[in-house]
Write an enzyme that holds these catalytic residues in place. Structure first.
Site, PDB file in Angstrom:
ATOM      1  N   ALA A   1       2.161   6.425 -14.396  1.00  0.00           N
ATOM      2  CA  ALA A   1       3.017   5.372 -14.958  1.00  0.00           C
ATOM      3  C   ALA A   1       3.324   4.309 -13.915  1.00  0.00           C
ATOM      4  CB  ALA A   1       4.313   5.981 -15.500  1.00  0.00           C
TER       5      ALA A   1
ATOM      6  N   TYR B   1       3.319   9.395 -11.467  1.00  0.00           N
ATOM      7  CA  TYR B   1       2.415   8.615 -10.610  1.00  0.00           C
ATOM      8  C   TYR B   1       1.557   7.647 -11.433  1.00  0.00           C
ATOM      9  CZ  TYR B   1      -1.073   7.692  -6.962  1.00  0.00           C
ATOM     10  OH  TYR B   1      -1.908   7.080  -6.053  1.00  0.00           O
TER      11      TYR B   1
ATOM     12  N   ASN C   1       0.801  -1.214   0.000  1.00  0.00           N
ATOM     13  CA  ASN C   1       0.000   0.000   0.000  1.00  0.00           C
ATOM     14  C   ASN C   1       0.843   1.277   0.000  1.00  0.00           C
ATOM     15  OD1 ASN C   1      -2.464   1.700   0.650  1.00  0.00           O
ATOM     16  ND2 ASN C   1      -1.314   1.962   2.561  1.00  0.00           N
TER      17      ASN C   1
END
Length: 245
Positions: free
Chosen positions: A154, A152, A87
């Site tokens: 990508a 971000y 995460n």
């Protein structure tokens, strides 16, 4: 009925809003959790309030230490790893022509490269168990693109493709690798948004509201359970219909 008793789970980015909610949700179903992040005070708070939680401060940008981290985390969990929730992540937004190489590289390294390495070394542990679950948190903008977020988007799109490849490689070993793709969720990050911009975002969401961290945590719970042993290489969208629209 979902039961995670005796399941050992690592959650990265646990000191943030979504990660915090994931830890709380998994603990409700009796999982043994190793929560990690960079904000030690937030981790200590988690440990003090939630049962079955161990903590280990770690910065996932330290790619050369990720294998050691997985070893240490697994030892803290008693030597067996059943699931990892990747995460942890960050944004460093800028228009492409203004984006520095450092801004590009830092986001790719933390969001994508660390997720690959955490998955790789977790898989090595799971092969010994002959089973395991990897849950990678991506983003709706990894599917749609977004202004000022080439790095971000990508990184998040890369997580989806990488997870599919890992799922193909290790499905026969009873290791499931899936993604969750959140839309705009109420966190400290969205709290900082200008109200007019927030209203614009909400206007594009069929559900007409931002999501809650618990919306993501509930899907993590589902994917971590034995009820999803035949789901592999998938991405579950949790965005109030934003991607559909």
């Amino acid at each position: 009925m979902i039961n995670l008793k005796n399941k050992n789970i690592i959650v990265t980015g646990a000191s943030g809003g979504i990660g915090n909610s994931i830890v709380k949700k998994l603990s409700e179903f009796e999982a043994n959790i190793l929560a990690t992040g960079t904000k030690i005070e937030k981790l200590e708070e988690l440990k003090s309030k939630i049962k079955n939680v161990k903590i280990l401060s770690f910065d996932v940008s330290q790619s050369e230490k990720i294998e050691e981290f997985i070893d240490n985390a697994t030892k803290q969990l008693g030597g067996k790893l059943d699931c990892i929730v990747n995460n942890a992540g960050l944004t460093q937004d800028n228009l492409a022509i203004r984006m520095s190489f450092e801004e590009w590289k830092k986001v790719i390294d933390i969001n994508l490269t660390s997720t690959f390495l955490l998955s790789k070394f977790a898989i090595k542990k799971m092969l010994k168990n002959k089973s395991g679950k990897i849950i990678n948190i991506t983003s709706v903008v990894g599917h749609t693109g977004n202004l000022g977020q080439t790095n971000y988007t990508a990184s998040k799109a890369g997580i989806v493709a990488m997870s599919k490849s890992l799922a193909i490689e290790y499905a026969k070993k009873n290791i499931n690798i899936n993604c969750i793709s959140p839309g705009f969720i109420k966190t400290a990050m969205t709290d900082k948004l200008d109200e007019k911009f927030k209203e614009l975002i909400i206007s594009k969401i069929p559900s007409a509201r931002l999501g809650e961290p618990e919306d993501i945590a509930s899907v993590v719970l589902f994917l971590a359970s034995d009820q999803t042993n035949y789901i592999n290489g998938e991405t579950i969208h949790v965005n109030g219909g934003m991607y559909m629209a």
